[in-house]
Scaffold this active site. Sequence first.
Site, PDB file in Angstrom:
ATOM      1  CD  GLU A 312      -2.638  -1.430  -0.039  1.00 37.07           C
ATOM      2  OE1 GLU A 312      -3.083  -0.447  -0.674  1.00 37.07           O
ATOM      3  OE2 GLU A 312      -2.753  -2.604  -0.442  1.00 37.07           O
ATOM      4  CG  HIS A 315      -0.725   1.137  -4.449  1.00 42.37           C
ATOM      5  ND1 HIS A 315      -0.744   1.040  -5.820  1.00 42.37           N
ATOM      6  CD2 HIS A 315      -1.285  -0.027  -3.990  1.00 42.37           C
ATOM      7  CE1 HIS A 315      -1.267  -0.119  -6.173  1.00 42.37           C
ATOM      8  NE2 HIS A 315      -1.596  -0.786  -5.087  1.00 42.37           N
TER       9      HIS A 315
END
Length: 860
Positions: A312, A315
């Site tokens: 994450e 990202h």
Amino acid sequence: MKYLTLFFALVVFSVSVHAESSAYRVSDDVTPEFQAITLTLDPDVATFQGNTQIHLVVAAEVSHIEFYQSGLVLDRVVLTQGDQVWPMTVEAAQHDIQHASTGATISPGNYVLKIAYQGKINNTSDGAYVSRFDGRNYISTQFEDMHARKAFPGIDEPDAKIPYQVTISAPEKHVVLSNTPVQKRVVNDGVQTVQFEKTKPMPSYLVAFAVGEFDSVPIPGLSIPGRIYTPKGQAQEALFAAERTAEILHYLEAYFGQPYPYKKLDFVAVPTFTHGAMENVGLVTYRSEILLRGQAPVLAEQSTPLMVIAHELAHMWYGNLVTMAWWDDLWLNEAFASFMAARLMQDLYPEHNYKTRLVAERAFGPDAAETTKPVKKTVRVAADVMDGLGLNYSKGEAILHWIESQIGSAAFQSAVRDYMAEFAWRNAKADDLWRVLSNASKTDVGSMMRTYLEQPSYPMVDFNAKGQVQQRRYHLTGADVPDQGWTVPLSLKLKRDGEIVSQQVLLNAQRQTFPALAGADWIYPNTEANGYYRWRIPSNQLAAMLMDLDALTVREKKALLYNSEALLNAGELGFTEFMTVLEALSAQKDPAVARSVVSVLAGFEYLIDSNNEAAFGNFVESRLIHWFNALGTVDREQDSDDQLRLRHSAFGLLSTYSDNADVHEAAAHLATGFLSSPQLEQRQMAARALRAVAQRGDEKWLVRYEKALTASRDANVKSVIQRALNFKGEKLMLAVLDLAMGDTINPADTMSVISAVVNVQDDPTPFYAWLSKNLDALANKIPDYHVTRIPQYVSRSCDTDTIQLADALYSKVASSYEGMTRGWEIAKASSEQCVNLKQRHQAAFDAYLESVAAAGSSVK
């Protein structure tokens, strides 16, 4: 009841249908520059109110303004320019696009589109939705891929990267969160109004908010503010994640050569969550069970939160700072994030031995199916994005690791930094990446990669003793697929005259001859298993290689077994020859190799029936019981990650098929202990034990499972029990299905419970009778993504009669649910392929088990 009547009347009144339009994207004659969103939210109220102002630039004369919304009631829509105000009428086109018109031509210029609206907070884990934990409600969001339009009207496309400013009014007792730090907070009469700072440019799917009685802990070591928010009373369970986040972020900043690009970094543990996590800018949301592992989880419980957090946070650069231009390049986001997470796990946490994991093996199976579409495909609706979603991660990541191995890690990192610098705060396409990688490596990366991402499947590369190499599309036996070609850089290890040497060749035609490969004792055609292809060598070379297994690395040994299994399923390797490979590798002492043997043995499930189950159980016991005896059932602090994973997988297979009394006694003991006093450090072994006990269990056991499930407040404990409700028999199955449809199981977990119990039944007829009566209720409970995939969850089989039973249902109902027709197409093709494989291998499988029994195979 009066309120609901008014609500639906407003829906009908406010929007009429403009059926003539078939466009699936809004016109680029009108572009957004900024959007302000104001919401009134209360987790205990099922509806919300909103106002939004979208600042637009109209580049050419248009008859209407286009925007997206889904399920909202538009109370008032006006277009303004300075002091001028034009009321607008709205017509609904296809794909959630709305046409707003003033009744006259709209001239070029700058405008503000103002919309007052109402909406509903759903409970199906997409859009703005409510989760419930310990009697309290929590609002959170999941806007990827096309769900922001369920919370606010706007230009819900990834290339519309603009600043947003969110303002939320909510009862004072709640914590209110969004993407950016709080700019201003005012409280009046028990209601707080929180205005957040304006965001950096980002797409609508990254807007996020959360409202609820959250507790929190700080994330130490960050250069910007950061906290982990949890349901009330759970904050101390987030300490492990909090303590590791800074080192993960610092690693990523060093790799990219630039600091984290946003003003804060908060995490939220969400009780109900469809996926693993979501990379919202500054407000990353996770399934509770991923973040809430306590302060010092055992080694087996660490890798998932570390890997997901790394994914994450990667990202924040891949996907957030640089965003794909449209959903057909979603793999750019997911593949890069997965690639970075794996690299980080290898470098920061070598104890988890990520270097021996073969990500391509997660992709090869689904990518070989006749129904598989390319990773880069046409996308119009959300169901198109989710079609083959897993390949965006697994195949995309495998391809990136392959590129890095070909051009070198330094050149790859340099290209990534150039890519980030060039496209920061903008959108990019795959061709942009290929150009940057090609410049860094001085090779034409694009022409090679397009052959893997713009068409499905992958090559089967055949070698002969004379150095002749040819390629064709890999496919399972009996499949009817078109001819395809790839550019295949081959890294080979070969033995000639007693010496192991390396060789690099490029296969860019259907058939080529490489003299350097002629006359080898054996060729291992995929050094370190980095390449994305299957391969076949002559039988005498394979036999010679099996005598030289010490010349192969752990990755290569694992890949040899998986590649041999793929050849078996393609009809390119005989069953006896395949078992020779398996037996040779089962004698290896490395636990990572042994775990691959367990995985392949588990893959024989489709060949096991009442006639051979006892013989297969004896065979499994003869090959794995020594691992059970050596490793035991208790995870120890000194165990390596590979030893832990082998203990879990070997015990899982033995407890499922073997009749060994010690194994079953251990399973019952572990299950009883976990149900009465669940401990996180027992979770992995307890999960296998609970499934084994349930498969043979009765109603009394089901009552114990349900009681423990209801009593637990721990997301990880709930997850283990829910996935172990695989009780057999119509009465117990129906009881589990009733449980799944009730409030005990949240919407995001419903299909995993149903799948667990349905897929172990000997007679599928009662389930399809239940499904035909309850499909609407099921579809209304679960997330949209799960609705499309119901056939894939519950209707894959290896039996012709069951396929016909499922087809009779889906042929009537699938078209009523977006994406379900495609879901059944995939499940049906997979099932028919399984029937083909069963017909091809059943006799040989049975004969092999009989020969082993007759030979009195000794326990190793």
